[in-house]
Design a protein around this motif. Structure first.
Motif, PDB file in Angstrom:
ATOM      1  N   ARG A 259       0.771  -1.125  -0.022  1.00 33.96           N
ATOM      2  CA  ARG A 259       0.056   0.040   0.011  1.00 33.96           C
ATOM      3  C   ARG A 259       0.802   1.254   0.125  1.00 33.96           C
ATOM      4  NH1 ARG A 259      -5.404  -0.543   0.473  1.00 33.96           N
ATOM      5  NH2 ARG A 259      -5.268   1.466  -0.597  1.00 33.96           N
ATOM      6  N   LEU A 260       1.964   1.261   0.558  1.00 30.65           N
ATOM      7  CA  LEU A 260       2.900   2.502   0.573  1.00 30.65           C
ATOM      8  C   LEU A 260       3.378   2.575  -0.786  1.00 30.65           C
ATOM      9  CD1 LEU A 260       5.150   1.839   3.746  1.00 30.65           C
ATOM     10  CD2 LEU A 260       3.476   3.784   3.485  1.00 30.65           C
ATOM     11  N   ASP A 261       3.674   1.499  -1.500  1.00 36.19           N
ATOM     12  CA  ASP A 261       4.150   1.640  -2.981  1.00 36.19           C
ATOM     13  C   ASP A 261       3.179   2.469  -3.672  1.00 36.19           C
ATOM     14  OD1 ASP A 261       6.363   0.304  -2.225  1.00 36.19           O
ATOM     15  OD2 ASP A 261       5.970  -1.705  -3.148  1.00 36.19           O
ATOM     16  N   GLN A 262       1.889   2.156  -3.229  1.00 37.91           N
ATOM     17  CA  GLN A 262       0.720   2.715  -4.197  1.00 37.91           C
ATOM     18  C   GLN A 262       0.534   4.161  -3.490  1.00 37.91           C
ATOM     19  OE1 GLN A 262      -2.354  -0.200  -4.004  1.00 37.91           O
ATOM     20  NE2 GLN A 262      -0.913  -1.763  -4.885  1.00 37.91           N
ATOM     21  N   ALA A 263       1.102   4.512  -2.473  1.00 37.94           N
ATOM     22  CA  ALA A 263       0.426   5.827  -1.946  1.00 37.94           C
ATOM     23  C   ALA A 263       1.015   7.019  -2.887  1.00 37.94           C
ATOM     24  CB  ALA A 263       0.864   6.105  -0.613  1.00 37.94           C
ATOM     25  N   VAL A 264       0.215   7.895  -2.932  1.00 36.72           N
ATOM     26  CA  VAL A 264       0.436   9.064  -3.541  1.00 36.72           C
ATOM     27  C   VAL A 264       1.030  10.218  -2.873  1.00 36.72           C
ATOM     28  CG1 VAL A 264      -0.493  10.753  -5.298  1.00 36.72           C
ATOM     29  CG2 VAL A 264      -1.300   8.295  -5.408  1.00 36.72           C
ATOM     30  N   LEU A 265       2.014  10.938  -3.229  1.00 37.15           N
ATOM     31  CA  LEU A 265       2.601  12.011  -2.587  1.00 37.15           C
ATOM     32  C   LEU A 265       1.553  13.432  -3.215  1.00 37.15           C
ATOM     33  CD1 LEU A 265       4.745  12.988  -0.773  1.00 37.15           C
ATOM     34  CD2 LEU A 265       6.158  13.557  -2.624  1.00 37.15           C
ATOM     35  N   THR A 266       0.912  13.996  -2.189  1.00 35.68           N
ATOM     36  CA  THR A 266      -0.040  15.044  -2.784  1.00 35.68           C
ATOM     37  C   THR A 266       0.693  16.434  -2.873  1.00 35.68           C
ATOM     38  OG1 THR A 266      -0.593  15.579  -0.228  1.00 35.68           O
ATOM     39  CG2 THR A 266      -1.780  13.814  -1.416  1.00 35.68           C
ATOM     40  N   ARG A 267       1.708  16.951  -2.219  1.00 36.64           N
ATOM     41  CA  ARG A 267       2.448  17.841  -2.643  1.00 36.64           C
ATOM     42  C   ARG A 267       3.920  17.628  -2.305  1.00 36.64           C
ATOM     43  NH1 ARG A 267      -0.109  18.370   2.371  1.00 36.64           N
ATOM     44  NH2 ARG A 267       1.181  18.426   4.171  1.00 36.64           N
ATOM     45  N   SER A 268       4.670  18.654  -3.001  1.00 37.18           N
ATOM     46  CA  SER A 268       6.130  18.320  -2.910  1.00 37.18           C
ATOM     47  C   SER A 268       6.763  18.361  -1.754  1.00 37.18           C
ATOM     48  CB  SER A 268       6.760  19.274  -3.873  1.00 37.18           C
ATOM     49  OG  SER A 268       6.684  20.734  -3.356  1.00 37.18           O
ATOM     50  N   GLN A 269       7.905  17.918  -1.307  1.00 35.36           N
ATOM     51  CA  GLN A 269       8.681  18.151  -0.141  1.00 35.36           C
ATOM     52  C   GLN A 269       8.941  19.570   0.107  1.00 35.36           C
ATOM     53  OE1 GLN A 269      11.988  15.530  -0.126  1.00 35.36           O
ATOM     54  NE2 GLN A 269      10.990  13.843  -0.611  1.00 35.36           N
ATOM     55  N   ARG A 270       9.036  20.300  -1.044  1.00 36.15           N
ATOM     56  CA  ARG A 270       9.261  21.731  -0.542  1.00 36.15           C
ATOM     57  C   ARG A 270       8.143  22.539   0.047  1.00 36.15           C
ATOM     58  NH1 ARG A 270      11.131  26.076  -5.250  1.00 36.15           N
ATOM     59  NH2 ARG A 270      11.501  27.901  -3.701  1.00 36.15           N
ATOM     60  N   GLU A 271       7.098  21.880  -0.690  1.00 37.54           N
ATOM     61  CA  GLU A 271       5.529  22.736  -0.284  1.00 37.54           C
ATOM     62  C   GLU A 271       5.441  22.182   1.324  1.00 37.54           C
ATOM     63  OE1 GLU A 271       2.848  23.125  -4.147  1.00 37.54           O
ATOM     64  OE2 GLU A 271       3.383  20.985  -3.450  1.00 37.54           O
ATOM     65  N   ASN A 272       5.789  20.794   1.710  1.00 32.83           N
ATOM     66  CA  ASN A 272       5.498  20.500   2.819  1.00 32.83           C
ATOM     67  C   ASN A 272       6.338  21.351   3.758  1.00 32.83           C
ATOM     68  OD1 ASN A 272       4.298  18.228   4.642  1.00 32.83           O
ATOM     69  ND2 ASN A 272       6.670  17.622   4.855  1.00 32.83           N
ATOM     70  N   ALA A 273       7.501  21.562   3.481  1.00 32.93           N
ATOM     71  CA  ALA A 273       8.641  22.060   4.361  1.00 32.93           C
ATOM     72  C   ALA A 273       8.017  23.728   4.591  1.00 32.93           C
ATOM     73  CB  ALA A 273       9.870  22.398   3.628  1.00 32.93           C
ATOM     74  N   MET A 274       7.352  24.173   3.535  1.00 34.16           N
ATOM     75  CA  MET A 274       6.746  25.544   3.759  1.00 34.16           C
ATOM     76  C   MET A 274       5.711  25.722   4.522  1.00 34.16           C
ATOM     77  SD  MET A 274       7.292  26.876   0.015  1.00 34.16           S
ATOM     78  CE  MET A 274       6.426  28.451  -0.005  1.00 34.16           C
ATOM     79  N   ASN A 275       4.762  24.734   4.727  1.00 31.93           N
ATOM     80  CA  ASN A 275       3.628  24.437   5.452  1.00 31.93           C
ATOM     81  C   ASN A 275       3.959  24.010   6.664  1.00 31.93           C
ATOM     82  OD1 ASN A 275       2.294  25.156   3.077  1.00 31.93           O
ATOM     83  ND2 ASN A 275       1.667  22.925   2.514  1.00 31.93           N
ATOM     84  N   ALA A 276       5.134  23.497   7.091  1.00 31.42           N
ATOM     85  CA  ALA A 276       5.369  22.962   8.394  1.00 31.42           C
ATOM     86  C   ALA A 276       5.493  24.060   9.259  1.00 31.42           C
ATOM     87  CB  ALA A 276       6.746  22.269   8.304  1.00 31.42           C
TER      88      ALA A 276
END
Length: 276
Positions: A259-276
């Motif tokens: 299931r992790l292989d099929q999981a989708v990243l909904t936003r980039s790591q950069r966007e995630n860092a900005m939202n943190a």
């Protein structure tokens, strides 16, 4: 460090064969530097790496009447910091060493430190156990990322290490997909929690999909709770896992990996860092 009994000559020789291997072992200069740093005499610097190392460590433990300085050298040689950027080499050496350490009643952890385990008596015990477990898991069509934890050296201690390492591999995959650095339940919450999770198991458009997403989150938290948190507070050798328990937990880990292989990243790591 408490006093460590002297290592049997055959065990010590095999340790030196691994650390002094022509292709995958320490270099001659590394051996010399590590011996010097550990305060161990280097009586035969011109000999082959294997003999040079064996003579140095053998003489020192005879002088000490214990194996403490042998352990000190191993800790220095297997310090994880030395392998930053080359984890494959660390794991290869650790795997080979653990086959030998099992006969002395030790296992070398990911932190480069030795821990006591039940002493192995024959190679066939661990190999037979590994073969049987692997055959059953293949029949269950488990994820390839789980099969690699069925090596004989991981099964010396009542299946504990195979299951423990497989559980850790779930967290590793989440971190690899997200760029997050936490662990356990906190990692699951950071990656999959909230109304707009960083990773999603489905589109989250319906109540059924949202329930599935939450259920898989709880499944991962349960896995970490059983095998990560429990063992952080209990000696590993005292926590026995049966073969059936190992099969069931590794099968569960397989489901999570798929299931992790099929999981989708909904936003980039950069966007995630900005939202943190």
């Amino acid at each position: 460090m408490a006093e460590v009994p002297k290592f049997d000559e055959a065990v010590l020789r095999k340790i030196c064969d691994i650390l002094g291997d022509t292709y995958t072992g320490l270099t001659g200069s590394e051996i010399g530097q590590l011996l010097q740093n550990c305060g161990i005499d280097d009586p035969f610097p011109g000999e082959t790496k294997r003999r040079r190392l064996f003579e140095a460590l053998s003489r020192r433990q005879k002088q000490d009447r214990c194996g403490n300085n042998v352990v000190a050298f191993i800790y220095a040689a297997m310090n994880p910091v030395r392998y930053v950027g080359n984890r494959e080499l660390f794991e290869e050496r650790r795997s080979l060493l653990n086959e030998v350490f099992a006969f002395a009643g030790y296992t070398l952890g990911e932190d480069g430190k030795l821990r006591k385990i039940e002493k192995a008596h024959t190679l066939s015990e661990a190999q037979e156990r590994a073969s049987r477990l692997r055959k059953e898991l293949i029949a269950r069509k488990v994820h390839p990322d789980v099969l690699r934890f069925c090596r004989a050296e991981l099964l010396q201690d009542n299946y504990f290490h195979a299951v423990f390492e497989a559980a850790k591999s779930v967290a590793d995959k989440i971190r690899e997909k997200t760029g997050l650095t936490s662990d356990g339940a906190k990692l699951v919450d950071e990656a999959f929690g909230g109304k707009k999770p960083l990773l999603a198991f489905n589109t989250l458009q319906t109540e059924t999909e949202r329930s599935e997403h939450t259920g898989l989150m709880n499944l991962m938290k349960g896995l970490f709770g059983v095998f990560r948190n429990t063992t952080a507070h209990a000696p590993k050798i005292k926590w026995s896992i049966s073969e059936q328990d190992a099969l069931d937990m590794l099968t569960l880990t397989s489901l999570i990996h798929r299931r992790l292989d099929q999981a989708v990243l909904t936003r980039s790591q950069r966007e995630n860092a900005m939202n943190a």
